[in-house]
Design a protein around this motif. Structure first.
Motif, PDB file in Angstrom:
ATOM      1  N   SER A   1     -31.940 -26.647  93.477  1.00  0.00           N
ATOM      2  CA  SER A   1     -31.355 -25.613  94.318  1.00  0.00           C
ATOM      3  C   SER A   1     -31.244 -24.328  93.511  1.00  0.00           C
ATOM      4  CB  SER A   1     -29.969 -26.048  94.797  1.00  0.00           C
ATOM      5  OG  SER A   1     -29.070 -26.135  93.694  1.00  0.00           O
ATOM      6  N   ALA A   2     -30.875 -23.234  94.178  1.00  0.00           N
ATOM      7  CA  ALA A   2     -30.748 -21.950  93.474  1.00  0.00           C
ATOM      8  C   ALA A   2     -29.689 -22.041  92.378  1.00  0.00           C
ATOM      9  CB  ALA A   2     -30.411 -20.847  94.470  1.00  0.00           C
ATOM     10  N   ALA A   3     -28.560 -22.705  92.688  1.00  0.00           N
ATOM     11  CA  ALA A   3     -27.490 -22.849  91.699  1.00  0.00           C
ATOM     12  C   ALA A   3     -27.949 -23.721  90.527  1.00  0.00           C
ATOM     13  CB  ALA A   3     -26.254 -23.450  92.346  1.00  0.00           C
ATOM     14  N   GLN A   4     -28.653 -24.806  90.831  1.00  0.00           N
ATOM     15  CA  GLN A   4     -29.151 -25.677  89.763  1.00  0.00           C
ATOM     16  C   GLN A   4     -30.158 -24.953  88.881  1.00  0.00           C
ATOM     17  OE1 GLN A   4     -30.550 -28.918  92.267  1.00  0.00           O
ATOM     18  NE2 GLN A   4     -28.904 -30.261  91.549  1.00  0.00           N
ATOM     19  N   LEU A   5     -30.993 -24.139  89.485  1.00  0.00           N
ATOM     20  CA  LEU A   5     -31.973 -23.371  88.720  1.00  0.00           C
ATOM     21  C   LEU A   5     -31.277 -22.442  87.733  1.00  0.00           C
ATOM     22  CD1 LEU A   5     -35.045 -22.928  88.522  1.00  0.00           C
ATOM     23  CD2 LEU A   5     -34.792 -21.080  90.190  1.00  0.00           C
ATOM     24  N   LEU A   6     -30.190 -21.825  88.189  1.00  0.00           N
ATOM     25  CA  LEU A   6     -29.416 -20.930  87.334  1.00  0.00           C
ATOM     26  C   LEU A   6     -28.832 -21.691  86.146  1.00  0.00           C
ATOM     27  CD1 LEU A   6     -28.498 -17.927  87.326  1.00  0.00           C
ATOM     28  CD2 LEU A   6     -26.387 -18.697  88.403  1.00  0.00           C
ATOM     29  N   TRP A   7     -28.307 -22.882  86.414  1.00  0.00           N
ATOM     30  CA  TRP A   7     -27.692 -23.663  85.342  1.00  0.00           C
ATOM     31  C   TRP A   7     -28.729 -24.222  84.378  1.00  0.00           C
ATOM     32  CZ3 TRP A   7     -23.065 -23.052  83.779  1.00  0.00           C
ATOM     33  CH2 TRP A   7     -22.056 -22.680  84.665  1.00  0.00           C
ATOM     34  N   ILE A   8     -29.892 -24.573  84.876  1.00  0.00           N
ATOM     35  CA  ILE A   8     -30.957 -25.037  83.971  1.00  0.00           C
ATOM     36  C   ILE A   8     -31.300 -23.943  82.958  1.00  0.00           C
ATOM     37  CG2 ILE A   8     -33.414 -25.643  83.851  1.00  0.00           C
ATOM     38  CD1 ILE A   8     -33.053 -27.071  86.557  1.00  0.00           C
ATOM     39  N   ASN A   9     -31.339 -22.705  83.437  1.00  0.00           N
ATOM     40  CA  ASN A   9     -31.639 -21.570  82.562  1.00  0.00           C
ATOM     41  C   ASN A   9     -30.511 -21.266  81.587  1.00  0.00           C
ATOM     42  OD1 ASN A   9     -34.264 -20.302  82.943  1.00  0.00           O
ATOM     43  ND2 ASN A   9     -33.635 -19.960  85.061  1.00  0.00           N
ATOM     44  N   ASP A  10     -29.265 -21.306  82.063  1.00  0.00           N
ATOM     45  CA  ASP A  10     -28.147 -20.737  81.309  1.00  0.00           C
ATOM     46  C   ASP A  10     -27.350 -21.723  80.470  1.00  0.00           C
ATOM     47  OD1 ASP A  10     -28.769 -18.289  82.349  1.00  0.00           O
ATOM     48  OD2 ASP A  10     -27.198 -18.270  83.862  1.00  0.00           O
ATOM     49  N   ILE A  11     -27.341 -23.000  80.846  1.00  0.00           N
ATOM     50  CA  ILE A  11     -26.375 -23.923  80.248  1.00  0.00           C
ATOM     51  C   ILE A  11     -26.571 -24.099  78.752  1.00  0.00           C
ATOM     52  CG2 ILE A  11     -27.724 -26.032  80.681  1.00  0.00           C
ATOM     53  CD1 ILE A  11     -23.910 -25.631  81.111  1.00  0.00           C
ATOM     54  N   TYR A  12     -27.812 -24.029  78.275  1.00  0.00           N
ATOM     55  CA  TYR A  12     -28.080 -24.190  76.837  1.00  0.00           C
ATOM     56  C   TYR A  12     -27.373 -23.087  76.034  1.00  0.00           C
ATOM     57  CZ  TYR A  12     -30.706 -24.506  72.437  1.00  0.00           C
ATOM     58  OH  TYR A  12     -31.063 -24.618  71.113  1.00  0.00           O
ATOM     59  N   GLY A  13     -27.596 -21.841  76.432  1.00  0.00           N
ATOM     60  CA  GLY A  13     -26.962 -20.728  75.721  1.00  0.00           C
ATOM     61  C   GLY A  13     -25.452 -20.765  75.805  1.00  0.00           C
ATOM     62  N   PHE A  14     -24.906 -21.159  76.968  1.00  0.00           N
ATOM     63  CA  PHE A  14     -23.459 -21.243  77.123  1.00  0.00           C
ATOM     64  C   PHE A  14     -22.869 -22.281  76.158  1.00  0.00           C
ATOM     65  CE2 PHE A  14     -23.770 -19.818  81.816  1.00  0.00           C
ATOM     66  CZ  PHE A  14     -23.796 -18.498  81.420  1.00  0.00           C
ATOM     67  N   MET A  15     -23.502 -23.455  76.079  1.00  0.00           N
ATOM     68  CA  MET A  15     -22.986 -24.520  75.220  1.00  0.00           C
ATOM     69  C   MET A  15     -23.104 -24.149  73.742  1.00  0.00           C
ATOM     70  SD  MET A  15     -21.722 -27.001  77.036  1.00  0.00           S
ATOM     71  CE  MET A  15     -21.075 -25.688  78.062  1.00  0.00           C
ATOM     72  N   VAL A  16     -24.210 -23.513  73.372  1.00  0.00           N
ATOM     73  CA  VAL A  16     -24.354 -23.053  71.984  1.00  0.00           C
ATOM     74  C   VAL A  16     -23.207 -22.109  71.631  1.00  0.00           C
ATOM     75  CG1 VAL A  16     -25.721 -21.595  70.448  1.00  0.00           C
ATOM     76  CG2 VAL A  16     -26.851 -23.373  71.777  1.00  0.00           C
ATOM     77  N   ALA A  17     -22.978 -21.109  72.477  1.00  0.00           N
ATOM     78  CA  ALA A  17     -21.927 -20.124  72.205  1.00  0.00           C
ATOM     79  C   ALA A  17     -20.558 -20.786  72.159  1.00  0.00           C
ATOM     80  CB  ALA A  17     -21.947 -19.036  73.280  1.00  0.00           C
TER      81      ALA A  17
END
Length: 515
Positions: free
Chosen positions: A50-66
């Motif tokens: 979904s659109a929301a899942q696509l956003l999280w696939i892109n962003d979650i790595y950087g968020f968790m690193v930070a």
């Protein structure tokens, strides 16, 4: 007094090979931030997120690193930096396999989150281990330069390697390439890398860990979405929540015998000044280079491939300077390198402002090369100052603070400079005749240059898109204004840093380890 001076132990082949292993691990960590972009079309076709899942696939790595950088850096100080690195490398390999063979979007999001947590061990552990490996200041400066080069190359080669793999293999291959590198790290690290821990450190305070996550994640989330979606009140709410939790986090650290972050580090003038200069440098470079990429494609009309090819000279300067920055630091000393680099950076942004306003391709590319000449020595030297002025037992925590500051600096630069440029663009488009467009088209044209270019391409009569040149001029003006803001700020920062470093009494030998 001559007999009291002890020359720091020089590194052997073992230490330099260890640095190569650490740098390759950093390259993979950095590469994972960018390699996914090319794989997204194949992932969308296969997993149908979904659109929301696509956003999280892109962003979650950087968020968790930070979010986990500070925790992992401090954990390394407590239980051993090599141990944390090895645990992280093993976890990174397992999470990579999980990501490669994900059969649903939800599984891929979880895998990317686990990759981010594991990745957060790599940057602070590798940097703090470099402090242990290289006791001689000149050698340590060179080692940090190579370490920084690995990060830069990861961002450059990530899309290239990803493109080659996707040409011949499934999208999961972009994750599987991580596994052999992590296996090599696990095999050789116990023999090449020293262990270091603070024997007097207490237990990890889990409440502080939770508060640090609740501080960093909402702020990073709000800032990154402000950059991507434009200013919205909800984003300020996320940032405000993070700031309020951060205040509670700081109060807790003041009363703990073994805090997650030793606030005494911020009372070291050289540490705090270097952290602020480092953050500001990343802030402006990320923002300016985002504009540069958009400028090449939207204003000058280059294809993504053409824009990438024209950017090779500046990328080459960044890479070469990463290898050679230590020469400036060793010859000029850290303070003059930082001050001089900030001023060179300011010359580059001033030149970029004029080139953007004139819409000149060669001026833009030349300016970006000047920025690279100033930016790379500043960032690598301040990184060395941050870890070098911290007590050895706090090097992991200091490294993590440095990396977290860079994450915030990049996100803030894109968001705040992007907001300023958007404001200038929209002011330029006020009163422009868009009577031939529908309300939706007019709104798109008035909002962003990307919307204006897309709308112009959809119009069959080119003469009807006379407003496009005004839109391009508005974007160029916004780009130029942001570059001038950067110029003034960098000059002021150079003056302030010079005064702070003078009070800290840093000289050429200030960072040499004491025996």
């Amino acid at each position: 007094m001559a007999e009291d001076i002890v020359t720091p132990e020089r590194a052997t082949r073992r230490e330099w090979i260890g640095l190569c292993v650490l740098s390759i691990a950093c390259l993979i960590y950095s590469m994972d931030l960018s390699v996914l972009f090319l794989a997204m079309p194949a992932i969308v076709a296969d997993l149908d997120p979904s659109a929301a899942q696509l956003l999280w696939i892109n962003d979650i790595y950087g968020f968790m690193v930070a979010g986990f950088l500070v925790t992992m850096g401090t954990l390394g100080d407590r239980i051993g930096r090599r141990r944390v690195l090895l645990i992280g490398a093993f976890s990174f390999g397992v999470a990579s396999a999980f990501a490669a063979f994900s059969s649903t979007a939800g599984q891929l999001i979880v895998a990317r989150a686990l990759l981010g947590v594991a990745g957060a061990t790599i940057a602070p552990s590798t940097l703090s281990l470099i402090v242990n490996l290289f006791r001689d200041e000149a050698e340590r400066n060179r080692a940090i330069g190579i370490w920084g080069t690995a990060f830069a190359l990861g961002g450059l080669v990530g899309p290239l390697i990803g493109g080659v793999l996707l040409q011949y293999f499934e999208w999961g291959s972009v994750f599987l390439i991580n596994i052999p590198v992590m296996m090599v790290l696990l095999a050789v690290a116990p023999f090449l890398l020293p262990e270091y821990r603070n024997e007097e450190a207490g237990r990890l305070d889990l409440a502080s860990v939770a508060l640090s996550l609740a501080t960093v994640l909402p702020v990073i989330y709000g800032v990154k979405h402000m950059a991507a979606d434009g200013f919205q009140l909800s984003q300020l709410l996320y940032i405000a929540v993070g700031v309020l939790v951060g205040m509670a986090f700081v109060r807790r650290q003041k009363h703990l015998a073994d805090p997650l972050i030793d606030l005494a580090l911020f009372r070291i003038p050289a540490f705090t000044a270097s952290l602020m200069v480092n953050l500001a440098g990343v802030f402006f470079v990320f923002g300016v280079f985002l504009f540069q990429n958009l400028f090449l494609q939207l204003v000058l009309g280059l294809s993504p491939l053409e824009a990438a090819l024209w950017s090779i000279p500046s990328a080459f300067v960044f890479t070469v300077m990463s290898f050679q920055a230590y020469r400036f630091t060793n010859r000029l000393g850290p303070v003059r390198t930082v001050i001089g680099g900030l001023l060179v950076n300011a010359v580059g942004t001033a030149s970029m402002a004029m080139a953007a306003y004139a819409e000149n391709l060669f001026g833009i590319l030349g300016s970006s090369m000047i920025i690279g000449l100033g930016f790379v020595p500043v960032v690598l030297t301040t990184t060395g100052l941050i870890v070098g002025t911290a007590p050895p037992e706090r090097a992991g925590s200091a490294s993590a603070i440095s990396e977290t500051g860079a994450e915030f600096g990049g996100a803030l630069g894109i968001a705040l400079l992007g907001s300023l440029a958007t404001l200038v663009y929209r002011m330029t488009m006020t009163g422009v005749d868009l009577s031939g467009l529908t309300d939706t088209q007019a709104q798109a044209v008035s909002a962003t240059l990307a919307g204006a270019v897309e709308t112009a391409q959809a119009i069959t009569d080119p003469a009807a898109a006379a407003w496009l040149e005004t839109a391009k001029a508005g974007f160029s003006l916004g780009f130029a204004v942001c570059c001038m803001v950067a110029t003034v700020t960098l000059v002021l920062l150079a003056v302030i840093a010079a005064k702070v470093y003078a009070r800290a009494h840093i000289d050429d030998g200030a960072l040499a380890p004491q025996h």
